[in-house]
Scaffold this motif. Structure first.
Motif, PDB file in Angstrom:
ATOM      1  N   VAL A  89      49.101  39.436  48.468  1.00 11.53           N
ATOM      2  CA  VAL A  89      47.754  39.577  49.026  1.00 11.53           C
ATOM      3  C   VAL A  89      47.553  40.992  49.574  1.00 11.53           C
ATOM      4  N   ALA A  90      48.591  41.567  50.181  1.00 11.50           N
ATOM      5  CA  ALA A  90      48.491  42.941  50.679  1.00 11.50           C
ATOM      6  C   ALA A  90      48.244  43.920  49.534  1.00 11.50           C
ATOM      7  N   ALA A  91      48.910  43.708  48.403  1.00 11.17           N
ATOM      8  CA  ALA A  91      48.686  44.562  47.232  1.00 11.17           C
ATOM      9  C   ALA A  91      47.247  44.441  46.754  1.00 11.17           C
ATOM     10  N   TRP A  92      46.721  43.214  46.724  1.00 11.60           N
ATOM     11  CA  TRP A  92      45.346  42.984  46.269  1.00 11.60           C
ATOM     12  C   TRP A  92      44.350  43.707  47.176  1.00 11.60           C
ATOM     13  N   TYR A  93      44.546  43.602  48.478  1.00 14.49           N
ATOM     14  CA  TYR A  93      43.631  44.258  49.398  1.00 14.49           C
ATOM     15  C   TYR A  93      43.701  45.784  49.273  1.00 14.49           C
ATOM     16  N   THR A  94      44.867  46.307  48.989  1.00 13.30           N
ATOM     17  CA  THR A  94      45.004  47.752  48.818  1.00 13.30           C
ATOM     18  C   THR A  94      44.278  48.199  47.553  1.00 13.30           C
ATOM     19  N   MET A  95      44.449  47.456  46.465  1.00 17.62           N
ATOM     20  CA  MET A  95      43.723  47.780  45.233  1.00 17.62           C
ATOM     21  C   MET A  95      42.220  47.678  45.441  1.00 17.62           C
ATOM     22  N   ARG A  96      41.800  46.727  46.260  1.00 17.95           N
ATOM     23  CA  ARG A  96      40.370  46.524  46.501  1.00 17.95           C
ATOM     24  C   ARG A  96      39.715  47.739  47.154  1.00 17.95           C
ATOM     25  N   ARG A  97      40.494  48.591  47.779  1.00 19.78           N
ATOM     26  CA  ARG A  97      39.949  49.818  48.353  1.00 19.78           C
ATOM     27  C   ARG A  97      40.115  51.008  47.421  1.00 19.78           C
ATOM     28  N   GLY A  98      40.409  50.731  46.148  1.00 16.70           N
ATOM     29  CA  GLY A  98      40.434  51.796  45.148  1.00 16.70           C
ATOM     30  C   GLY A  98      41.775  52.451  44.935  1.00 16.70           C
ATOM     31  N   VAL A  99      42.851  51.899  45.525  1.00 17.28           N
ATOM     32  CA  VAL A  99      44.180  52.506  45.462  1.00 17.28           C
ATOM     33  C   VAL A  99      44.968  51.910  44.288  1.00 17.28           C
ATOM     34  N   GLY A 100      45.509  52.757  43.442  1.00 16.06           N
ATOM     35  CA  GLY A 100      46.412  52.293  42.398  1.00 16.06           C
ATOM     36  C   GLY A 100      47.748  51.908  43.010  1.00 16.06           C
ATOM     37  N   VAL A 101      48.268  50.733  42.657  1.00 10.89           N
ATOM     38  CA  VAL A 101      49.464  50.198  43.306  1.00 10.89           C
ATOM     39  C   VAL A 101      50.584  49.994  42.293  1.00 10.89           C
ATOM     40  N   ASP A 102      51.762  50.536  42.628  1.00 12.53           N
ATOM     41  CA  ASP A 102      53.019  50.205  41.952  1.00 12.53           C
ATOM     42  C   ASP A 102      53.838  49.332  42.893  1.00 12.53           C
ATOM     43  N   TYR A 103      54.899  48.740  42.366  1.00 10.22           N
ATOM     44  CA  TYR A 103      55.662  47.758  43.137  1.00 10.22           C
ATOM     45  C   TYR A 103      57.146  48.116  43.143  1.00 10.22           C
TER      46      TYR A 103
END
Length: 491
Positions: free
Chosen positions: A194-208
């Motif tokens: 869920v934290a990854a989803w919220y970060t992407m929702r603000r326009g941030v590309g996310v790797d794991y």
């Protein structure tokens, strides 16, 4: 005389998030172009045409339902509406007839309102259109301008009048890619996803980054969670999962440090590993799923001790969320079913963990560790392209089972006090450390089924036993799941 009413099943009005309209013209244009790129990526394989119409987008496609499902998962989309009817060269009479033909049954027995808005086009009075069109639906439906069940909307445009009655919500936020990148410390549990989803929702590309403490089974579970986030939500991006083998690092920590500091030190080590990978990916921040006071390591003093391990900022989108809110969001974004089967690594220490820590002491304890082990683990991390995987890579390893065979010997891997609280009748108690030392002396001609408190240690131990030639499996889930199943059976 106006042309006849024409059904228009191939047009969707897409409304970008209102926040985008507050940006300067160059920024707004850049954000809009990124949003259009991401929509096109989400519609890959679906014939379509996407154009700009003032502050919104127009999507033409014959596959309205499929396109609508895709738009629900594109960040930056506030809402969208499939157009039901188009009236060319409209006047009030033709709009009344179009509404009567298409919306009479839609509003029957329900409250409704008619809303008209001009986006260019004919100089009709919006108020008069609303009044006249609304009157032809009064009877089958009942007017309610305050809180109607159905809103019949009419957009007056240069291409004619568009009538529609449905408005679907998008995820909102900012288009993915308008910000820099971040690295998410992925455990596979509800919080980190869920934290990854919220970060992407603000326009941030996310790797794991996944620091693996649980073997192939745990890795497979995490891989499935990260793949779902990437395939369903990361339209326009190409996220990676980095798998770091943390077993040697943890073994060194357990040998050298007191158990009470393990949780805090372990998170510091994970942040260090993620920071190295983040810098290689030119990422600007780390992201975790921590929520204040949720567990003992997530107190203010412990989070302060953890943060000092990295020079990059640590983002915690869920810091003020309750667990129930996080679970609700996991259901909304589609990761709940996968995360439900991913346990936290249990029985890391039998000692009571620190609730309050001093940074100086934690740093002094960490200095006792063999730093070369962490460096080597990060150097040997495996990189996985989450959008370039076949189904075989997502298949579950042959370790977990859902039922216990009648001839199996059951081993309870809980701490002794937990075993005394409850255990499956007939199960033998053998905590993880003891089982790891002794299983090679077991008879090799028997079937062993393991379970543990939260379901993480058992798969690791079962994998080790399988590699040593034993017929061993782990029961899916933890003691809670097993106990509920047993109580239903005997009731």
């Amino acid at each position: 005389m106006s042309e006849p009413v024409t059904d228009r099943p191939d047009l969707i009005i897409v409304r970008p998030a209102p926040e985008m309209q507050l940006k300067s013209s160059p920024t707004r244009r850049r954000f809009r172009n990124i949003l259009m790129r991401n929509i096109r990526a989400a519609l890959d394989g679906i014939p379509h045409e996407l154009t700009v119409d003032q502050g919104r987008l127009l999507l033409q496609t014959d596959e309205i339902e499929v396109a609508g499902k895709a738009l629900e998962q594109v960040f930056g989309v506030a809402s969208f509406s499939p157009v039901d009817v188009v009236v060319h060269e409209p006047d009030v009479a033709s709009l009344r007839e179009a509404a009567r033909a298409h919306f009479t049954e839609v509003v029957r027995g329900r409250t409704y309102a008619v809303r008209c808005k001009r986006h260019g086009g004919p100089g009709l009075s919006q108020r008069e259109v609303e009044r006249q069109v609304g009157s032809v639906l009064d009877g089958p439906g009942r007017v309610d301008l305050g809180d109607p069940e159905i809103e019949v909307r009419i957009d007056l445009t240069e291409q004619g009048a568009w009538l529609f009655g449905r408005r679907f919500s998008g995820p909102g936020g900012m288009p993915l890619g308008v910000q820099d990148r971040a690295v998410n410390l992925m455990s596979g549990g509800f919080d980190s996803a869920v934290a990854a989803w919220y970060t992407m929702r603000r326009g941030v590309g996310v790797d794991y980054v996944f620091c693996n403490l649980g073997g192939a089974t745990h890795e497979n579970m995490v891989l499935n969670v990260a793949h779902r986030l990437a395939s369903q939500w990361a339209h326009g991006d190409r996220p990676r999962l980095f798998v770091v083998d943390f077993l040697p690092v943890v073994a060194d920590m357990r040998q050298r440090l007191p158990g009470e500091v393990w949780q805090v030190v372990l998170k510091r080590l994970m942040c260090r590993a993620a920071e190295v990978i983040a810098r290689e990916r030119k990422s600007q921040a780390l992201v975790t799923g921590e929520a204040l006071s949720q567990v003992s390591s997530q107190t203010l003093s412990n989070l302060n001790s953890i943060d000092s391990a990295s020079d990059l900022p640590v983002l915690r989108p869920l810091i003020g969320f309750d667990k129930s809110e996080i679970l609700s969001l996991a259901r909304r974004i589609g990761t709940y079913d996968l995360c439900e089967g991913v346990p936290e690594f249990c029985a890391l220490s039998n000692s009571k963990p620190l609730v309050s820590s001093r940074r100086g002491r934690i740093e002094a304890e960490e200095a006792k560790l063999d730093g070369g082990l962490l460096e080597r683990a990060v150097l040997e991390a495996r990189e996985i392209d989450l959008l370039d995987m076949d189904r075989a890579a997502l298949a579950e390893p042959d370790v977990l089972i859902d039922t216990i065979p009648a001839d199996a010997e059951v081993i309870d891997c809980q701490p002794p006090r937990r075993y005394r609280d409850w255990h499956l009748p007939g199960a033998v108690n053998m905590p993880p450390d003891e089982l790891a030392r002794r299983f090679r002396d077991f008879p090799a001609d028997r079937h062993y089924v393991l379970y543990c408190l939260r379901g993480a240690n058992a798969p690791v131990l079962a994998e080790r036993m399988q590699r040593a030639g034993f017929n061993a499996h782990a029961l899916r889930g933890g003691v809670g799941r097993l106990r509920r199943a047993w109580e239903r059976r005997v009731s």
